[in-house]
Write a protein that holds these residues in place. Structure first.
Motif, PDB file in Angstrom:
ATOM      1  N   ALA A   3      32.067  18.732   6.810  1.00 23.82           N
ATOM      2  CA  ALA A   3      31.338  18.001   5.782  1.00 23.82           C
ATOM      3  C   ALA A   3      29.997  18.645   5.511  1.00 23.82           C
ATOM      4  CB  ALA A   3      31.135  16.549   6.209  1.00 23.82           C
ATOM      5  N   LEU A   4      29.636  18.701   4.233  1.00 22.35           N
ATOM      6  CA  LEU A   4      28.303  19.129   3.827  1.00 22.35           C
ATOM      7  C   LEU A   4      27.550  17.910   3.317  1.00 22.35           C
ATOM      8  CD1 LEU A   4      26.129  21.278   3.042  1.00 22.35           C
ATOM      9  CD2 LEU A   4      27.251  21.363   0.798  1.00 22.35           C
ATOM     10  N   VAL A   5      26.320  17.735   3.781  1.00 17.68           N
ATOM     11  CA  VAL A   5      25.487  16.616   3.343  1.00 17.68           C
ATOM     12  C   VAL A   5      24.235  17.166   2.679  1.00 17.68           C
ATOM     13  CG1 VAL A   5      24.244  14.530   4.028  1.00 17.68           C
ATOM     14  CG2 VAL A   5      26.329  15.191   5.254  1.00 17.68           C
ATOM     15  N   THR A   6      23.999  16.763   1.431  1.00 16.60           N
ATOM     16  CA  THR A   6      22.724  17.074   0.781  1.00 16.60           C
ATOM     17  C   THR A   6      21.790  15.886   0.998  1.00 16.60           C
ATOM     18  OG1 THR A   6      23.171  16.082  -1.399  1.00 16.60           O
ATOM     19  CG2 THR A   6      24.015  18.311  -0.993  1.00 16.60           C
ATOM     20  N   GLY A   7      20.497  16.160   1.016  1.00 19.83           N
ATOM     21  CA  GLY A   7      19.550  15.079   1.307  1.00 19.83           C
ATOM     22  C   GLY A   7      19.637  14.632   2.755  1.00 19.83           C
ATOM     23  N   ALA A   8      20.065  15.533   3.634  1.00 12.59           N
ATOM     24  CA  ALA A   8      20.332  15.164   5.030  1.00 12.59           C
ATOM     25  C   ALA A   8      19.078  14.810   5.812  1.00 12.59           C
ATOM     26  CB  ALA A   8      21.076  16.303   5.734  1.00 12.59           C
ATOM     27  N   THR A   9      17.916  15.283   5.382  1.00 19.52           N
ATOM     28  CA  THR A   9      16.676  14.917   6.071  1.00 19.52           C
ATOM     29  C   THR A   9      16.037  13.682   5.466  1.00 19.52           C
ATOM     30  OG1 THR A   9      15.367  16.392   4.651  1.00 19.52           O
ATOM     31  CG2 THR A   9      16.209  17.314   6.718  1.00 19.52           C
ATOM     32  N   GLY A  10      16.681  13.123   4.441  1.00 15.69           N
ATOM     33  CA  GLY A  10      16.164  11.929   3.789  1.00 15.69           C
ATOM     34  C   GLY A  10      16.692  10.655   4.414  1.00 15.69           C
ATOM     35  N   PHE A  11      16.475   9.559   3.735  1.00 18.04           N
ATOM     36  CA  PHE A  11      16.794   8.232   4.263  1.00 18.04           C
ATOM     37  C   PHE A  11      18.305   8.036   4.438  1.00 18.04           C
ATOM     38  CE2 PHE A  11      16.509   3.424   3.143  1.00 18.04           C
ATOM     39  CZ  PHE A  11      16.772   3.091   4.452  1.00 18.04           C
ATOM     40  N   LEU A  12      19.015   7.855   3.354  1.00 19.40           N
ATOM     41  CA  LEU A  12      20.455   7.607   3.456  1.00 19.40           C
ATOM     42  C   LEU A  12      21.190   8.822   3.971  1.00 19.40           C
ATOM     43  CD1 LEU A  12      22.946   5.882   3.073  1.00 19.40           C
ATOM     44  CD2 LEU A  12      22.974   6.556   0.665  1.00 19.40           C
ATOM     45  N   GLY A  13      20.784  10.015   3.533  1.00 19.09           N
ATOM     46  CA  GLY A  13      21.470  11.226   3.983  1.00 19.09           C
ATOM     47  C   GLY A  13      21.477  11.365   5.486  1.00 19.09           C
ATOM     48  N   ASN A  63      30.740  26.899   1.168  1.00 10.07           N
ATOM     49  CA  ASN A  63      31.885  27.665   1.667  1.00 10.07           C
ATOM     50  C   ASN A  63      32.567  27.004   2.868  1.00 10.07           C
ATOM     51  OD1 ASN A  63      33.640  29.964   1.896  1.00 10.07           O
ATOM     52  ND2 ASN A  63      32.376  30.670   3.608  1.00 10.07           N
ATOM     53  N   GLY A  64      33.867  26.708   2.718  1.00 13.54           N
ATOM     54  CA  GLY A  64      34.671  26.214   3.830  1.00 13.54           C
ATOM     55  C   GLY A  64      34.578  24.735   4.125  1.00 13.54           C
ATOM     56  N   VAL A  65      33.899  23.955   3.287  1.00 12.22           N
ATOM     57  CA  VAL A  65      33.789  22.530   3.588  1.00 12.22           C
ATOM     58  C   VAL A  65      34.933  21.741   2.945  1.00 12.22           C
ATOM     59  CG1 VAL A  65      31.274  22.697   3.754  1.00 12.22           C
ATOM     60  CG2 VAL A  65      32.313  21.939   1.622  1.00 12.22           C
ATOM     61  N   ASP A  66      35.244  20.614   3.556  1.00  9.10           N
ATOM     62  CA  ASP A  66      36.315  19.744   3.062  1.00  9.10           C
ATOM     63  C   ASP A  66      35.793  18.625   2.170  1.00  9.10           C
ATOM     64  OD1 ASP A  66      38.461  20.962   4.698  1.00  9.10           O
ATOM     65  OD2 ASP A  66      37.262  20.176   6.362  1.00  9.10           O
ATOM     66  N   VAL A  67      34.533  18.283   2.354  1.00  2.00           N
ATOM     67  CA  VAL A  67      33.956  17.175   1.584  1.00  2.00           C
ATOM     68  C   VAL A  67      32.454  17.373   1.464  1.00  2.00           C
ATOM     69  CG1 VAL A  67      33.768  15.779   3.696  1.00  2.00           C
ATOM     70  CG2 VAL A  67      33.677  14.660   1.464  1.00  2.00           C
ATOM     71  N   VAL A  68      31.919  17.005   0.309  1.00  2.00           N
ATOM     72  CA  VAL A  68      30.473  17.036   0.079  1.00  2.00           C
ATOM     73  C   VAL A  68      29.981  15.604  -0.081  1.00  2.00           C
ATOM     74  CG1 VAL A  68      28.610  17.703  -1.490  1.00  2.00           C
ATOM     75  CG2 VAL A  68      30.477  19.307  -1.012  1.00  2.00           C
ATOM     76  N   TYR A  69      28.941  15.262   0.678  1.00  2.00           N
ATOM     77  CA  TYR A  69      28.246  13.985   0.512  1.00  2.00           C
ATOM     78  C   TYR A  69      26.927  14.302  -0.179  1.00  2.00           C
ATOM     79  CZ  TYR A  69      31.489  12.042   3.966  1.00  2.00           C
ATOM     80  OH  TYR A  69      32.615  11.639   4.635  1.00  2.00           O
ATOM     81  N   HIS A  70      26.821  13.902  -1.445  1.00  2.00           N
ATOM     82  CA  HIS A  70      25.624  14.252  -2.208  1.00  2.00           C
ATOM     83  C   HIS A  70      24.662  13.069  -2.247  1.00  2.00           C
ATOM     84  CE1 HIS A  70      22.917  15.951  -5.034  1.00  2.00           C
ATOM     85  NE2 HIS A  70      23.284  15.202  -6.061  1.00  2.00           N
ATOM     86  N   ALA A  71      23.656  13.121  -1.377  1.00  2.00           N
ATOM     87  CA  ALA A  71      22.664  12.052  -1.285  1.00  2.00           C
ATOM     88  C   ALA A  71      21.282  12.503  -1.736  1.00  2.00           C
ATOM     89  CB  ALA A  71      22.588  11.522   0.148  1.00  2.00           C
ATOM     90  N   ALA A  72      21.133  13.765  -2.092  1.00  4.12           N
ATOM     91  CA  ALA A  72      19.822  14.278  -2.493  1.00  4.12           C
ATOM     92  C   ALA A  72      19.427  13.752  -3.865  1.00  4.12           C
ATOM     93  CB  ALA A  72      19.841  15.805  -2.502  1.00  4.12           C
ATOM     94  N   ALA A  73      18.186  13.316  -3.980  1.00  2.54           N
ATOM     95  CA  ALA A  73      17.648  12.827  -5.259  1.00  2.54           C
ATOM     96  C   ALA A  73      16.160  12.590  -5.081  1.00  2.54           C
ATOM     97  CB  ALA A  73      18.333  11.535  -5.688  1.00  2.54           C
ATOM     98  N   ASN A  74      15.464  12.480  -6.184  1.00  2.00           N
ATOM     99  CA  ASN A  74      14.062  12.096  -6.137  1.00  2.00           C
ATOM    100  C   ASN A  74      14.012  10.569  -6.088  1.00  2.00           C
ATOM    101  OD1 ASN A  74      11.335  11.541  -6.561  1.00  2.00           O
ATOM    102  ND2 ASN A  74      11.064  13.218  -8.010  1.00  2.00           N
ATOM    103  N   VAL A  75      13.520  10.022  -4.993  1.00  2.00           N
ATOM    104  CA  VAL A  75      13.534   8.566  -4.819  1.00  2.00           C
ATOM    105  C   VAL A  75      12.168   7.938  -5.079  1.00  2.00           C
ATOM    106  CG1 VAL A  75      15.437   8.634  -3.185  1.00  2.00           C
ATOM    107  CG2 VAL A  75      13.095   8.797  -2.327  1.00  2.00           C
ATOM    108  N   SER A  76      11.242   8.732  -5.585  1.00  2.00           N
ATOM    109  CA  SER A  76       9.924   8.183  -5.907  1.00  2.00           C
ATOM    110  C   SER A  76      10.007   7.341  -7.168  1.00  2.00           C
ATOM    111  CB  SER A  76       8.919   9.322  -6.107  1.00  2.00           C
ATOM    112  OG  SER A  76       7.699   8.830  -6.622  1.00  2.00           O
ATOM    113  N   GLU A  77       9.018   6.490  -7.375  1.00  2.49           N
ATOM    114  CA  GLU A  77       8.918   5.759  -8.629  1.00  2.49           C
ATOM    115  C   GLU A  77       7.680   6.194  -9.404  1.00  2.49           C
ATOM    116  OE1 GLU A  77       7.392   1.612  -8.211  1.00  2.49           O
ATOM    117  OE2 GLU A  77       7.753   1.974  -6.084  1.00  2.49           O
ATOM    118  N   TRP A  78       7.015   7.246  -8.913  1.00  2.00           N
ATOM    119  CA  TRP A  78       5.738   7.588  -9.509  1.00  2.00           C
ATOM    120  C   TRP A  78       5.510   9.092  -9.539  1.00  2.00           C
ATOM    121  CZ3 TRP A  78       3.144   5.185 -12.817  1.00  2.00           C
ATOM    122  CH2 TRP A  78       1.778   5.445 -13.059  1.00  2.00           C
TER     123      TRP A  78
END
Length: 338
Positions: A3-13, A63-78
């Motif tokens: 599995a590949l996780v984007t936003g992995a150092t963030g909250f939900l990721g 490369n070589g992953v079976d699934v991508v979890y895309h959690a990366a985003a800008n979560v600011s409101e300002w």
């Protein structure tokens, strides 16, 4: 499963990574050079340097992953619109395109209940409820999440890759550096009030429970091409949330009530003052987005997720708040720079 996780150092990721590691999956994290990866290293996660805003950096991660979890985003409101456009919209387009071209079998896109029209909040919100089409000035988070989800839905319809979309509600949990600190600042500020009556329902859900929903959505064949609301079945009001936070932190809950329209107008005035005073980098104590988030009545329905994938929320509000507070106190003890 790889599995590949984007936003992995963030909250939900980070919660998705944690659950995957606990399940024994082989986890790879896409991380920027500036990111704090100490926790991921503790979990023995494979780290690949890259950024969803830089398409050329994604091939090695995909490369070589079976699934991508895309959690990366800008979560600011300002932040400026360009920051949302680059991170949330372009980033989603880039990672979806790279995954599709690489032949990745499954893709889980983390959207938000912010995509729903405010008019939909007058009734029960299901996955078929109307989506927002018109956004006000500065409503960048909702606008960018809506645009990113539209890109994910288009990929799902094209059928080149099995895409599932989740729409979480109001997340609480460890490693929240945005929403929960904002609540603390608000309760400790001169504008601390109940926004509206305070009896409105909030779409609370624990971040770890959302991570479980993401994994179910990414691995169950019944979830292919589907969209799922992710909210707890616990009845949580604005008063419940502020009371739980006040009890856990020693702060006082609000003693005043401001009508919702007035609160929205006040948020607009504070935002305008910050802009005209050239204080864009200073977070306002109250914003219109905060009023939308906390003052509106949310009656969200996650029965589809329960019925089709067997998902059940496990962590109640007070326990989630306790974990939030405990994590933030631990961070305050850490040496500077860690």
């Amino acid at each position: 499963m790889k599995a590949l996780v984007t936003g992995a150092t963030g909250f939900l990721g980070s919660h998705i990574v944690e659950r995957l590691v606990q399940a024994g999956d082989d986890v790879r994290a896409l991380v920027r050079p500036s990111s704090d990866t100490s926790l991921l290293r503790e979990w023995v996660v494979e780290l690949v340097s890259g950024d969803v805003t830089q398409p050329e950096s994604l091939a090695a991660a995909i490369n070589g992953v079976d699934v991508v979890y895309h959690a990366a985003a800008n979560v600011s409101e300002w932040d400026p619109w360009r920051d949302f456009e680059t991170a949330t919209i372009d980033g989603t387009r880039n990672i979806l395109r790279a995954a599709s071209q690489a032949g990745v079998p499954r893709f889980l896109h983390v959207s938000s209940d912010a995509v729903y029209s405010l008019k939909a909040l007058s009734g029960r919100i299901t996955e078929e409820s109307p989506l927002e089409k018109r956004f006000g000035w500065g409503d960048y988070y909702r606008r960018s999440k809506s645009a990113a989800e539209k890109i994910a839905r288009r990929h799902a319809k094209e059928g080149n890759m099995a895409v599932t979309i989740v729409r979480p509600g109001l997340l609480l949990g460890e490693r929240d550096r945005a929403m929960f600190p904002g609540v603390l600042r608000f309760l400790n500020s001169v504008v601390s009030t109940y926004l509206g009556s305070g009896d409105n329902r909030l779409p609370y859900v624990y971040a770890g429970d959302v991570a479980d929903a993401c994994i179910a959505g990414a691995t169950d064949d019944r979830a292919v091409g589907q969209i799922y609301n992710v909210v707890s079945d616990e009845q949580v009001t604005q008063k419940n949330l502020f009371a739980a936070v006040a009890e856990a932190t020693g702060l006082k809950p609000p003693s005043r009530v401001v009508p919702k329209p007035l609160a929205y107008g006040l948020g607009m005035l504070i935002e305008a003052w910050c802009v005209f005073a050239r204080r864009r980098k200073v977070r306002p104590e109250l914003t219109r987005f905060a009023v939308i988030l906390f003052a509106y009545d949310y009656h969200e329905d996650a029965s589809k997720l329960r019925r089709e994938l067997g998902w059940e929320p496990k962590v109640p509000l007070k326990e989630a708040v306790r974990r939030c507070v405990e994590w933030h106190r631990e961070q305050e003890k850490q040496p500077a720079g860690r």
